[in-house]
Design an enzyme around this catalytic site. Sequence first.
Site, PDB file in Angstrom:
ATOM      1  N   CYS A 127      -2.370 -37.127 -32.392  1.00  0.00           N
ATOM      2  CA  CYS A 127      -3.433 -37.557 -31.757  1.00  0.00           C
ATOM      3  C   CYS A 127      -3.181 -38.187 -30.297  1.00  0.00           C
ATOM      4  CB  CYS A 127      -4.221 -38.670 -32.534  1.00  0.00           C
ATOM      5  SG  CYS A 127      -3.140 -39.889 -33.258  1.00  0.00           S
ATOM      6  N   HIS A 147      -8.100 -44.367 -29.402  1.00  0.00           N
ATOM      7  CA  HIS A 147      -6.709 -44.553 -28.803  1.00  0.00           C
ATOM      8  C   HIS A 147      -6.795 -44.757 -27.299  1.00  0.00           C
ATOM      9  CE1 HIS A 147      -5.074 -44.146 -32.523  1.00  0.00           C
ATOM     10  NE2 HIS A 147      -4.441 -43.110 -32.789  1.00  0.00           N
TER      11      HIS A 147
END
Length: 340
Positions: free
Chosen positions: A133, A246
């Site tokens: 990711c 994130h």
Amino acid sequence: MSIRKYNVAVAGATGAVGGAMLDVLERRDFPIAELRLLASERSVGKKLKFKGEEIAVQLLSKDAFDGIDVALFSAGASRSLEFGPAAAEAGAVVVDNSSAYRMDPEIPLVVPEVNPHAIAQYKKRGIIANPNCSTIQMLVALKPIVDAVGIKRIVVSTYQAVSGTGAKAIEELKDQVMAYADGRDMSHEVYPHQIAFNCLPHIDSFLPNGYTKEEMKMVNETRKIFEDPSIGVTATTVRVPVFYGHSESVNIETGKKITAEEVKNLLQDAPGVKLVDDPENLQYPLAVDCAGKFETLVGRIREDESIENGINLWVVSDNILKGAALNTVQIAEVLIHEYL
């Protein structure tokens, strides 16, 4: 003209990413004839909603892929290794979200905005790998810069949400925050230390070189996806007390001089990117703003005054969507439009 529809399986359908895959398939109106939901024994019979209908979960097994065209996997690396080849042998093309196949030289590692041409390599093994990711969002932001002036070196520090670890980590953060508010002692099981009100410079296990597996994933995956083993990459990955999204501080040294304004112009219309860069009005990418969004948010673009060809960026993305489910479905979309 009728649009061809495909038989799709989702392995790991009851997990957080599996559920997000269903949501993305529905939101993007993926052309589905049959949707087969697969999971472990404890989830068999459970019903999940898709486009207003309830579909019963079936057992993930080696004979569960008969008639399937595309199999989206988010069931963990061990299950991908066990069941992925069986799905490919049954005639499905596997798009795998785990770390199982990412660095296999015969299996393409794909971010559709960056290297969609690599998907053609699926014919070797019938499997396509979805990157980590944190790698995905960084490369979506850097691709236009690579194309324009090249990149010699990347220094990245990540600030990664607990959802990247899973549902138990989300509950642990919630429980610790509630314990703090109530004046109780905080306990921890998922992480080696308290995560609430803290930052842990430790994601995945440590390697002999002092880096973690997560950090080396970013190094190795970046080189593979950009098809450039010479590019310098160093990473520090940090777990922070954020539920979703994130964030990354990315510093690059470019091959040729490029100004911050030129970078903003490149990113303004870049695929998968939303430019959020107006610091005078306090506009910059935030983790709380990226949840549920398909775009990777990029801002705080400025020239690094310590080196001649340096640029700093702040990159934020929904780690469950673009970092996993969305990227997987986008790969499947290119696959059906270009190859199947």
